[in-house]
Write an enzyme that holds these catalytic residues in place. Structure first.
Site, PDB file in Angstrom:
ATOM      1  N   GLY A  58       0.882  -1.263  -0.188  1.00 34.95           N
ATOM      2  CA  GLY A  58       0.135  -0.045  -0.001  1.00 34.95           C
ATOM      3  C   GLY A  58       0.829   1.249  -0.071  1.00 34.95           C
ATOM      4  N   GLY A  59       0.178   2.366  -0.188  1.00 35.44           N
ATOM      5  CA  GLY A  59       0.957   3.622   0.156  1.00 35.44           C
ATOM      6  C   GLY A  59       1.607   3.745   0.967  1.00 35.44           C
ATOM      7  N   MET A  60       1.221   3.187   2.384  1.00 36.59           N
ATOM      8  CA  MET A  60       1.883   3.466   3.693  1.00 36.59           C
ATOM      9  C   MET A  60       3.123   2.308   3.705  1.00 36.59           C
ATOM     10  SD  MET A  60      -1.423   4.414   5.803  1.00 36.59           S
ATOM     11  CE  MET A  60      -0.443   4.390   7.530  1.00 36.59           C
ATOM     12  N   GLY A  61       3.025   1.389   3.084  1.00 34.90           N
ATOM     13  CA  GLY A  61       4.089   0.046   3.253  1.00 34.90           C
ATOM     14  C   GLY A  61       3.308  -1.273   3.006  1.00 34.90           C
ATOM     15  N   VAL A  63       1.413  -4.971   3.420  1.00 35.11           N
ATOM     16  CA  VAL A  63       0.409  -5.296   4.255  1.00 35.11           C
ATOM     17  C   VAL A  63       0.549  -6.740   4.437  1.00 35.11           C
ATOM     18  CG1 VAL A  63      -2.313  -5.285   4.429  1.00 35.11           C
ATOM     19  CG2 VAL A  63      -0.895  -3.240   3.292  1.00 35.11           C
ATOM     20  N   LYS A  78      -0.672  -3.839   8.643  1.00 31.62           N
ATOM     21  CA  LYS A  78       0.033  -2.601   7.754  1.00 31.62           C
ATOM     22  C   LYS A  78       1.136  -2.346   8.422  1.00 31.62           C
ATOM     23  CE  LYS A  78      -2.396  -0.454   4.960  1.00 31.62           C
ATOM     24  NZ  LYS A  78      -3.334   0.457   4.076  1.00 31.62           N
ATOM     25  N   ASP A 168      -7.729  10.332   1.545  1.00 35.13           N
ATOM     26  CA  ASP A 168      -7.139   9.524   0.448  1.00 35.13           C
ATOM     27  C   ASP A 168      -7.988   8.487  -0.122  1.00 35.13           C
ATOM     28  OD1 ASP A 168      -4.757   8.859  -1.146  1.00 35.13           O
ATOM     29  OD2 ASP A 168      -3.926   7.463   0.379  1.00 35.13           O
TER      30      ASP A 168
END
Length: 809
Positions: A58-61, A63, A78, A168
Site C-alpha cells: 500500500g501507499g503506507m507500506g 500489508v 500494515k 485519500d
C-alpha cells in the site's frame, strides 16, 4: 469563490520539478512495484501477530494477513514508515481517530504496535479484491457503480459524523468483499485522516493523499473539509461509469493541474450515463467546496439503483428539487440534516409538527346534523395546504367523535396540537366555536367564536384556518381558493361531503348536481363532482346503472380544471382520470400539482404512492404509503401497494401481517379477496385458493363470481374461455387501465397452467398499451416461465421505457 491562480502556478511548477508530494509511487493508480517482504511467513510480531501471508503493497507500506494469537482470529497488519517522533505521535493520534468510526462500509481499525523498530497498524481483514482491480476490467454497469457509490457515501458520512476526513479515497483503498449474493463495499486506510478540530493554518500546507484523486483545495495546500472527500467520490463515480478520469492531460500530473483550472468533462460524452447521475457527478466535482452536495444527498440519488432489483429503471431528467440544489450549491451555514431532500419527485417529508382536528360537535335540528362532520373535513382540507405541518386526515380523528377531553384524544393520536370545536345551528344562523390546545401542556393556544348565516360558512373556515396557521407560525398557502356560495348550495355541498366520505356516491352525486345547477362556478362542488364521477365509473362494475360514467368523468374533470384549477381535489380527479385513460405521465403531473397545493393531501399521496410502487420508484412509493397510514390509519387502500411489493420482494411475513391488518379493516371486500387470491397463487398456496373460491361462491355480490372463476382457473378447473370472456368484459369497459390490470391477472392465470404462448401473446398486448408495472414484470414469480422468451424481454424493455418517462418533470 475560485482558486488562487498564483497557487495553481506554484503547484504546476512544483510538479514539473518533482518537488511536490507525495512520492511518485502514488502518482498513478498503482505503483506497479513488487512488494518487498520484510517478514517471512511464520514470523511473530510484537509477541502476538503471526504472519500468515503477504497481501500487497500500500501507499503506507507492506500489508500482511496475520493471526492474532490473543484473540484467535486473522486480521490485516500494515507496516508504516515513521521517520520522526512527530510522525509517530501524529500516527498514534490519527489511529485513535480512525477507531471512532464504526460503520459496515468502513474497515474497523484495531490497534497499533511496534516490532524491531517498525511500526504497524492492525485492522479488520477484508476478503475479495479492490475497486482498482475491478476497474482494470473496464467500466462498471450502472446498478453496480451506483451501489458501490452509495456505500462509499454512507461510509464517508459516518466518518464525517465523528469529525474524520479520509483525505485519500481512491480505488486502491476500496475493498469489494463478497457477501451473500452481493458485495460489501469497505473503505480502508483511514491512517492518514485527521481530525477536523485538529486542522489549522499551520497544517493547511501539508499535502497528504494521492494527486489523481485529490480535491483542488487539497492539492493547493488549503484547508481540507468533508467536501474534499465528496470530490474524491465524484472522481470515483466518474471513473466507474466511464473507465476514465474527468480531466485530460499529456501526463498524469498535467491532468492534476487541469482540475484547478478547468471544468471536468461531462461523463455523458464518454458513456451512457443517465442525466441525474451525470449531474450529480458534476456537482461533486464543483471547484468550490461549498457547492458540492452533502453525502446524504449523494446516497439518496444513488439509492434508486442500488437498494432493490425492483428499482433499476432510469429516472430520466433531473427532478426540479435536485436541479435547484445543483444550481445554488450547498449552504454550508445550515446543518446537512436539515438540507436533506427526502424524495426526488413530490414531497414526502412534509413537516414534524402534527395536528389533529377533532370532529366538531353539532347541536341543533337534525336536518343540519351533517354540519359538524362536514365542517371538520373542510377545515382539514384547508389546513392540509399548510407548509411544515402534518395534518391528520378526518379518518384518523373520527374515532374521537364522542371524546370530551381533547388533550387525551391528542395523546392517543400522537399529535402536538389539537383543534376542537362546536357547531350550533338555529334556523338560518350558525355559530361555530373553535379552540386550539397544546397537548403536552394542556394550554389553550387560541379560541374564537364565529356567527353568521349558512352562506358565510366558507368565510368562517378561511378565518379559522388562517388564525390557526398564525398561532402555530406555519405558512398557510391558501392562494386564490376562497369560495362563496348561497345557503342552499352550501348545505347541499356539505351534505355531499359527508356522503362522499361514507361511500354513498349516488347520493353525493345528486347533491352535487343540484349545487352546480344553482352555482355552476362553485369550485369545491366542481372538484367534488369530478372525484365522485371517477368513483362511480369504477363502481359501475359492481352496480351498473346504464350511465356512461367514463364520459361523465371526462367532462367533469375538464370543467373542474377550467374553473377550479387551484384546488388539490381537482388535480387528484384529473390524475385519476388520466391514469384510467393510460396517460400516466399526465397523471403523475396532476398528482404532483395536487401535493404542491396541499402537501398533506392523503388521497393524492396514496394514488401517487401506488403508481411509484409500480413504475420504478419502489422505495419512494413505500415511504409515501407509510405516510398515508400515518396521516390516516383508516386509508387502508394503502395496504394494496405495500403488501404487493412485500410479496414481489419475497417478504411473506410482512405480507401476512399487512393482509391481516387490511382484512381487519375491510373484511370481505371484492378488491381484498381478489388480492388474497392473487398472492396465494404467487406463493403456490392452492389450499387457500380453494378456500377463497368456496367463500366467493357463497357470496351474493356479483363481483365475487369473478373471484370464483379466476380461482378455479388457477386450480386448473376453469374453462379455457374464462380468460377471453374476462378480457372482453374489461375491453368493453373502455378503460385502458382496467384492461391492463385484468390483463396482468390473466397472464398470471395462463402461466399457472403453463399456457406459455397465450400468456406471452397477452403480455405483449398489454405491454404495448397502458402497462407501467415494472415491479410486477420483474418480480412476479408466476412469470418465471416467460423470462427466457424474447417476447418477455421486449415487453419489459417497452414497459421500463414508459415507466421511465413518468418521472420527467
Amino acid at each position: 469563490m475560485g482558486v488562487d491562480p498564483d497557487k495553481v502556478a506554484e503547484l504546476e511548477a512544483a510538479l514539473q520539478t518533482g518537488e511536490a508530494p507525495p512520492s511518485s509511487a502514488e502518482n498513478d493508480r498503482s505503483s506497479g512495484a513488487v512488494m518487498s517482504v520484510a517478514f517471512a511467513v511464520g514470523t511473530t510480531l510484537a509477541g502476538r501477530y503471526r504472519v500468515v501471508a503477504p497481501l500487497g503493497e500500500g501507499g503506507m507500506g507492506a500489508v500482511y494477513r496475520v493471526h492474532d494469537q490473543q484473540l484467535g482470529e486473522d486480521v490485516a497488519l500494515k507496516l508504516v514508515t515513521l521517520d520522526s517522533l512527530e510522525a509517530k505521535e501524529r500516527f498514534r493520534r490519527e489511529v485513535k481517530l480512525a477507531r471512532r468510526i464504526t460503520h459496515p462500509n468502513v474497515a474497523r481499525t484495531h490497534d497499533i504496535g511496534e516490532h524491531e523498530g517498525r511500526w504497524f497498524l492492525t485492522m479488520e481483514l477484508i476478503g475479495g479484491g479492490t475497486l482498482e482491480d475491478r476497474l482494470a476490467e473496464g467500466p462498471l454497469p450502472l446498478p453496480e457503480a451506483a451501489s458501490i457509490g452509495r456505500s462509499l457515501a454512507l461510509g464517508l458520512a459516518a466518518a464525517h459524523d465523528v469529525a474524520v476526513v479520509h483525505r485519500d479515497l481512491k480505488p486502491g483503498n476500496v475493498m469489494l468483499e463478497p457477501a451473500g449474493s452481493g458485495l460489501r463495499v469497505v473503505i480502508t486506510d483511514f491512517g492518514i485522516a485527521r481530525s477536523l478540530a485538529d486542522e489549522g493554518p499551520s497544517k493547511a500546507s501539508r499535502v497528504v493523499g494521492t494527486p489523481l484523486y485529490m480535491a483542488p483545495e487539497q492539492l493547493l495546500g488549503e484547508t481540507v473539509t468533508p467536501a474534499s472527500d465528496v470530490y474524491a467520490l465524484g472522481l470515483l463515480l466518474f471513473e466507474m461509469l466511464t473507465g476514465e478520469l474527468p480531466f485530460e492531460g499529456s501526463t498524469p500530473m498535467a491532468s492534476v493541474v487541469a482540475r484547478c483550472r478547468e471544468a471536468p468533462r461531462d461523463p455523458r460524452t464518454l458513456a451512457q450515463v443517465p442525466d441525474p447521475i451525470a449531474d450529480l457527478i458534476l456537482a461533486c466535482l464543483q471547484l468550490e467546496p461549498e457547492r458540492r452536495p452533502p453525502l446524504v444527498l449523494v446516497a439518496e440519488m444513488l439509492e434508486a439503483w442500488s437498494l432493490t432489483a425492483l428499482a433499476k429503471t432510469r429516472m430520466g431528467t433531473l427532478p426540479a428539487e435536485y436541479a435547484s440544489f445543483l444550481r445554488t450549491g450547498f449552504d454550508t451555514q445550515t446543518p446537512v440534516s436539515s438540507q436533506r431532500i427526502s424524495t426526488p419527485f413530490a414531497p414526502i417529508s412534509i413537516g414534524e409538527r402534527r395536528l389533529a382536528v377533532l370532529p366538531f360537535r353539532y347541536r341543533g335540528p337534525s336536518d343540519h346534523d351533517y354540519l359538524g362532520e362536514s365542517l371538520t373535513q373542510e377545515l382539514i382540507d384547508v389546513l392540509s395546504r399548510t407548509r411544515g405541518l402534518k395534518v391528520l386526515a378526518f379518518g384518523a380523528s373520527e374515532t374521537e367523535q364522542r371524546e370530551r377531553n381533547p388533550r387525551a384524544a391528542g395523546e392517543r393520536l400522537g399529535v402536538q396540537t389539537v383543534v376542537d370545536g362546536d357547531v350550533l345551528a338555529a334556523g338560518p344562523k350558525v355559530r361555530v366555536s373553535v379552540r386550539m390546545l397544546d397537548v403536552q401542556s394542556g394550554v389553550q393556544l387560541w379560541t374564537d367564536r364565529f356567527e353568521g348565516e349558512l352562506e358565510d360558512i366558507f368565510r368562517m373556515q378561511d378565518i379559522v384556518s388562517q388564525r390557526i396557521s398564525e398561532a402555530l407560525r406555519v405558512e398557510l398557502d391558501a392562494g386564490n381558493v376562497s369560495y362563496h356560495a348561497s345557503a342552499e348550495t352550501s348545505q347541499d355541498y356539505l351534505r355531499a361531503r359527508r356522503d362522499l366520505h361514507s361511500w354513498r356516491f349516488s347520493s353525493a352525486m345528486a347533491l352535487l348536481e343540484r349545487c352546480l345547477e344553482r352555482d355552476p362556478d362553485f369550485g369545491p362542488a366542481l372538484a367534488a363532482h369530478a372525484l365522485c364521477a371517477m368513483r362511480l365509473w369504477w363502481f359501475q362494475l359492481e352496480e351498473p346503472d346504464g350511465t356512461d360514467w367514463g364520459k361523465v368523468s371526462e367532462e367533469s374533470v375538464a370543467r373542474a380544471l377550467a374553473k377550479a384549477p387551484d384546488l388539490a381535489e381537482t388535480h387528484l380527479a384529473a390524475g385519476m382520470f388520466a391514469s384510467q385513460r393510460g396517460r400516466m405521465d399526465e397523471a403523475v403531473r396532476h398528482l404532483a400539482t395536487a401535493l404542491d397545493i396541499a402537501p398533506a393531501f392523503v388521497a393524492a399521496h396514496r394514488y401517487l404512492g401506488e403508481l411509484q410502487c409500480e413504475a420504478g420508484r419502489v422505495k419512494e412509493g413505500l415511504r409515501r404509503l407509510e405516510l398515508v397510514l400515518e396521516l390516516d390509519p383508516s386509508a387502508t387502500d394503502a395496504y394494496f401497494g405495500m403488501s404487493r411489493i412485500a410479496a414481489l420482494e419475497g417478504r411473506w411475513d410482512d405480507v401476512d401481517r399487512l393482509i391481516a391488518e387490511f382484512s381487519a379493516a375491510r373484511r370481505a371486500s371484492f378488491p381484498l379477496t381478489m388480492m388474497r387470491t392473487r398472492l396465494a397463487a404467487w406463493r403456490s398456496d392452492f389450499d387457500q385458493i380453494r378456500e377463497i373460491v368456496e367463500q366467493a361462491k357463497a357470496s351474493t355480490q356479483p363481483m365475487f363470481a369473478v373471484v370464483a372463476h379466476f380461482g378455479r382457473y388457477l386450480l386448473g378447473e376453469g374453462e379455457r374461455e374464462m380468460i377471453d370472456n374476462t378480457l372482453a368484459m374489461a375491453e368493453a369497459f373502455g378503460n385502458p387501465r382496467m384492461l391492463s390490470m385484468v390483463g396482468q391477472l390473466s397472464v398470471e392465470a395462463l402461466c399457472t397452467q403453463k399456457e406459455v404462448d397465450r400468456a406471452l401473446a397477452l403480455l405483449e398486448r398489454i405491454a404495448s398499451d397502458a402497462l407501467v408495472d415494472v415491479a410486477w414484470l420483474e418480480g412476479c414469480p408466476l412469470l418465471e416461465v416467460l423470462r427466457q422468451e424474447e417476447g418477455y424481454r421486449a415487453a419489459l424493455s417497452r414497459v421500463r421505457s414508459r415507466a421511465d418517462a413518468l418521472w420527467r418533470l
